[in-house]
Structures are given as C-alpha cells and as structure tokens.
Design a protein around this motif. Sequence first.
Motif, PDB file in Angstrom:
ATOM      1  N   HIS A 114       0.833  -1.210   0.000  1.00 15.47           N
ATOM      2  CA  HIS A 114       0.000   0.000   0.000  1.00 15.47           C
ATOM      3  C   HIS A 114       0.866   1.257   0.000  1.00 15.47           C
ATOM      4  N   LEU A 115       1.874   1.284   0.867  1.00 12.08           N
ATOM      5  CA  LEU A 115       2.744   2.457   0.951  1.00 12.08           C
ATOM      6  C   LEU A 115       3.489   2.690  -0.360  1.00 12.08           C
ATOM      7  N   GLU A 116       3.921   1.612  -0.990  1.00 12.45           N
ATOM      8  CA  GLU A 116       4.634   1.757  -2.268  1.00 12.45           C
ATOM      9  C   GLU A 116       3.698   2.269  -3.362  1.00 12.45           C
ATOM     10  N   ARG A 117       2.463   1.775  -3.389  1.00 11.40           N
ATOM     11  CA  ARG A 117       1.499   2.262  -4.394  1.00 11.40           C
ATOM     12  C   ARG A 117       1.232   3.751  -4.225  1.00 11.40           C
ATOM     13  N   LYS A 118       1.194   4.199  -2.974  1.00 12.24           N
ATOM     14  CA  LYS A 118       0.922   5.605  -2.679  1.00 12.24           C
ATOM     15  C   LYS A 118       2.193   6.456  -2.699  1.00 12.24           C
ATOM     16  N   LYS A 119       3.331   5.811  -3.009  1.00 12.95           N
ATOM     17  CA  LYS A 119       4.635   6.487  -3.018  1.00 12.95           C
ATOM     18  C   LYS A 119       4.954   7.097  -1.641  1.00 12.95           C
ATOM     19  N   LEU A 120       4.620   6.347  -0.600  1.00  9.57           N
ATOM     20  CA  LEU A 120       4.812   6.810   0.772  1.00  9.57           C
ATOM     21  C   LEU A 120       5.802   5.956   1.550  1.00  9.57           C
ATOM     22  N   TYR A 121       6.365   4.940   0.912  1.00 12.78           N
ATOM     23  CA  TYR A 121       7.194   3.996   1.653  1.00 12.78           C
ATOM     24  C   TYR A 121       8.389   4.688   2.312  1.00 12.78           C
ATOM     25  N   ASP A 122       9.159   5.436   1.532  1.00 14.17           N
ATOM     26  CA  ASP A 122      10.349   6.092   2.070  1.00 14.17           C
ATOM     27  C   ASP A 122       9.996   7.077   3.181  1.00 14.17           C
ATOM     28  N   SER A 123       8.978   7.903   2.939  1.00 10.05           N
ATOM     29  CA  SER A 123       8.637   8.920   3.931  1.00 10.05           C
ATOM     30  C   SER A 123       8.075   8.284   5.199  1.00 10.05           C
ATOM     31  N   TYR A 124       7.394   7.142   5.072  1.00 13.62           N
ATOM     32  CA  TYR A 124       6.879   6.473   6.270  1.00 13.62           C
ATOM     33  C   TYR A 124       8.030   5.906   7.096  1.00 13.62           C
ATOM     34  N   LEU A 125       9.037   5.329   6.436  1.00 12.85           N
ATOM     35  CA  LEU A 125      10.220   4.851   7.170  1.00 12.85           C
ATOM     36  C   LEU A 125      10.922   6.006   7.875  1.00 12.85           C
ATOM     37  N   HIS A 126      11.017   7.147   7.221  1.00 10.91           N
ATOM     38  CA  HIS A 126      11.606   8.327   7.857  1.00 10.91           C
ATOM     39  C   HIS A 126      10.800   8.737   9.088  1.00 10.91           C
ATOM     40  N   PHE A 127       9.471   8.699   8.950  1.00 10.76           N
ATOM     41  CA  PHE A 127       8.606   9.033  10.083  1.00 10.76           C
ATOM     42  C   PHE A 127       8.854   8.093  11.259  1.00 10.76           C
ATOM     43  N   LEU A 128       8.932   6.793  10.990  1.00 11.38           N
ATOM     44  CA  LEU A 128       9.184   5.827  12.061  1.00 11.38           C
ATOM     45  C   LEU A 128      10.557   6.066  12.682  1.00 11.38           C
ATOM     46  N   GLU A 129      11.550   6.344  11.851  1.00 11.16           N
ATOM     47  CA  GLU A 129      12.890   6.612  12.380  1.00 11.16           C
ATOM     48  C   GLU A 129      12.879   7.845  13.285  1.00 11.16           C
ATOM     49  N   SER A 130      12.169   8.883  12.874  1.00 14.06           N
ATOM     50  CA  SER A 130      12.146  10.123  13.655  1.00 14.06           C
ATOM     51  C   SER A 130      11.451   9.937  14.996  1.00 14.06           C
ATOM     52  N   SER A 131      10.672   8.854  15.116  1.00 23.19           N
ATOM     53  CA  SER A 131       9.940   8.573  16.356  1.00 23.19           C
ATOM     54  C   SER A 131      10.637   7.518  17.204  1.00 23.19           C
ATOM     55  N   PHE A 132      11.857   7.139  16.838  1.00 28.09           N
ATOM     56  CA  PHE A 132      12.588   6.088  17.562  1.00 28.09           C
ATOM     57  C   PHE A 132      12.715   6.424  19.048  1.00 28.09           C
ATOM     58  N   ASN A 133      12.443   5.430  19.893  1.00 25.92           N
ATOM     59  CA  ASN A 133      12.507   5.583  21.342  1.00 25.92           C
ATOM     60  C   ASN A 133      13.414   4.484  21.890  1.00 25.92           C
ATOM     61  N   SER A 134      14.609   4.863  22.308  1.00 28.04           N
ATOM     62  CA  SER A 134      15.596   3.873  22.743  1.00 28.04           C
ATOM     63  C   SER A 134      15.136   3.067  23.951  1.00 28.04           C
ATOM     64  N   SER A 135      14.208   3.611  24.752  1.00 27.91           N
ATOM     65  CA  SER A 135      13.765   2.889  25.948  1.00 27.91           C
ATOM     66  C   SER A 135      12.903   1.679  25.614  1.00 27.91           C
ATOM     67  N   THR A 136      12.467   1.564  24.362  1.00 27.74           N
ATOM     68  CA  THR A 136      11.665   0.401  23.977  1.00 27.74           C
ATOM     69  C   THR A 136      12.514  -0.832  23.710  1.00 27.74           C
ATOM     70  N   VAL A 137      13.796  -0.638  23.422  1.00 32.08           N
ATOM     71  CA  VAL A 137      14.629  -1.724  22.898  1.00 32.08           C
ATOM     72  C   VAL A 137      14.717  -2.908  23.849  1.00 32.08           C
ATOM     73  N   GLU A 138      14.891  -2.641  25.144  1.00 29.80           N
ATOM     74  CA  GLU A 138      15.043  -3.753  26.086  1.00 29.80           C
ATOM     75  C   GLU A 138      13.768  -4.571  26.228  1.00 29.80           C
ATOM     76  N   HIS A 139      12.626  -4.040  25.765  1.00 29.70           N
ATOM     77  CA  HIS A 139      11.351  -4.736  25.922  1.00 29.70           C
ATOM     78  C   HIS A 139      10.873  -5.399  24.625  1.00 29.70           C
ATOM     79  N   LEU A 140      11.658  -5.359  23.570  1.00 31.75           N
ATOM     80  CA  LEU A 140      11.207  -5.878  22.284  1.00 31.75           C
ATOM     81  C   LEU A 140      10.849  -7.360  22.371  1.00 31.75           C
ATOM     82  N   MET A 141       9.745  -7.741  21.737  1.00 24.03           N
ATOM     83  CA  MET A 141       9.232  -9.099  21.836  1.00 24.03           C
ATOM     84  C   MET A 141      10.173 -10.113  21.186  1.00 24.03           C
ATOM     85  N   CYS A 142      10.957  -9.671  20.210  1.00 20.13           N
ATOM     86  CA  CYS A 142      11.837 -10.594  19.487  1.00 20.13           C
ATOM     87  C   CYS A 142      12.935 -11.170  20.371  1.00 20.13           C
ATOM     88  N   ARG A 143      13.150 -10.600  21.548  1.00 15.44           N
ATOM     89  CA  ARG A 143      14.284 -11.005  22.375  1.00 15.44           C
ATOM     90  C   ARG A 143      14.057 -12.332  23.097  1.00 15.44           C
TER      91      ARG A 143
END
Length: 336
Positions: free
Chosen positions: A235-264
Amino acid sequence: MINKLVNHLDTNFTPFTAKLSQPLTKQSIKVLQVNLGKRCNLACSHCHVEASPKRTEELSPEICGQLIDLIDNFPEIKIVDLTGGAPEMNYGFKPLVEAARKHGKQVIVRSNLTIYFVDGFGDLPAYFAKHQLRVVASLPCYLADNVDKMRGTGVFDASIQALQWLNQLGYGTSPDLIVDLVYNPQLPTSEKFSLPPEQGKLERDYKRFLQENFDIVFNNLLTITNLPVGRTKLHLERKKLYDSYLHFLESSFNSSTVEHLMCRDLLSVDYLGNIYDCDFNQMMNLPATTVKGEPLTVAKFLEAGSLDLIDEVKTADYCYGCTAGCGSSCGGSLVS
C-alpha cells in the motif's frame, strides 16, 4: 531484498542498526509463536502475512509433530502463540492447543472473530473456553466504517456478534477467560502519518463505547503500529509513501523500547518449520541463524536439545515500527 529497499532512501536515513548502542541479543526463550499458514476467511488491507481465502499454504503433519515435541521437551516455553492467516483454519491448530495446555502453558489464539460464523468453525468459542485460550482479536477501531474499510464489508457487525458470544461464555469476566482487542491505525493516504494513541486512554474509550452500545466487555486493548511489511508495504509503495513512512518511524525512535522488544525472548516458526526472531522477519524472509550463520529449523532445536542457539536478533529498517513512540509488539505498547 532488504538492502534494495534501504538503498533507494536518501542519505539522511539512519539504518536501524546504527541506532542501537549494542547488538540486540537474544534472551531465554519464553514464547513460541507459530504461524500455522496463510489460509484465512478474510483478506485485510493491512495484513502483513498477505493471507486470504485463496491461499493454501499451511502446517504439515510432520512439522506439527516436531512442534509438539518442542512443546513437550522445553518447559521454559511458557506461552504458545498461534497465528496465521486465521490459525483456526490451518492444520495443526487443535493438536498444538492441546499439547500446550497439557503442560499448563498459556495459549494465545490470534483470532479474527468472524471465523466463528464460517461453516465448520462454530464450535470454536466453546472450544476456546474449554481450554482457557487467551483470545487476541483484531478490532482496529470501535467504529463500523473504519473496521469494514480495513477488513471488509460486514466484518464489524460479525466481530460484535462474536465478542457478545465470547462474553456469554465468560470471556472478559472470568479470570481464566481473557479476551484482548488489537488496535492499529488506518493505513495512511498522505504524509500525515500517525502512531497509535496512548494505549491506556484508548482502552478506556473502547471499553466505554463497546459497553454502552453493545454491552461488550473485554480485558485489554493492545495498540500496534503498522509496520511496512506485507500488504501495508505494498500500500505504501502504491501511494509512493514507503520512504517517507520509514523516515517518520525513524524520527519517532525511542531507545527505551529496545530492552522490551518481543523478538528477544520469542521464536517465530513458519508453516515449513523455519525459525525467525519475529513474525515480521518471517514475512520478509529474514531467518534466525546460529553464530556460524546457519539458518535454524524446529528440527535443529530438537537435535541440539536446547533453545539457546541464537546469540543476536536479526534486524532491518522496518524494526523502527516496533521502537517508535511507546513501542509496538504482539502484546501492545512497550513503554508508557
């Protein structure tokens, strides 16, 4: 494939690994999450699995047997988390439920609720209650139009009926019968991106609306960020929003979440028995590996007699979705 995605971003984009102060290490495994297959009665617009009624991929008897051996032999697995597709439609669902419950493990079923009204599946609510399954159900909004837009016409009404059915069996009121709902934002159509609202406040809004309008009760609301994987990515690629959405997620990065990530502390297993650090890596074909770089399978864990074969979690740039804002996981937000 992942490198190709990253390469067309502009130079201001920071790769996810560069945000980490140290490698993302694997901890003791507590959760076995099994994607039983891609068969589903729905084809939701945001589905990262790209499941649908047309898909036929599902667990085989051989891999189901190996998973039961894993459940039988590793008491450190506390939770068996069954997903799909509609997990209930795919081979092995009930055998895995019963193997896990025999050992007193919590079983989560990630249910779309509407499956209860499909011919041959009307026994599911009573089956869930009998085995005390924790039901985690997608309801991306408490308004019908928004739900039907994401999940298909009539899905909201069917979901309401299903929740009322579960309530009649004691779900939401009995301490042994937990039903949680999952919220995720609408897919963006412009660069006005958003993360899920604060989980506690939104939960109160959901509870008030569903109680007042449908006499429905539930336990917890889990807020999940849309990761750019599967149909969301398309969907993001069709709307040409993929890159800008990744930038948005990066700009919202919160280091305090890392120790709680489910993948661990989680192993994600596909219907072929391959192992991944999380369901998103599974969909992007980024397998978990040994220190020597060898891809892992359920059979290799059984052969080794140990679940401690992974040192580091494999990451990619869509991992920003799990670390943005309050964080996101299969259990909802990660930090307040």
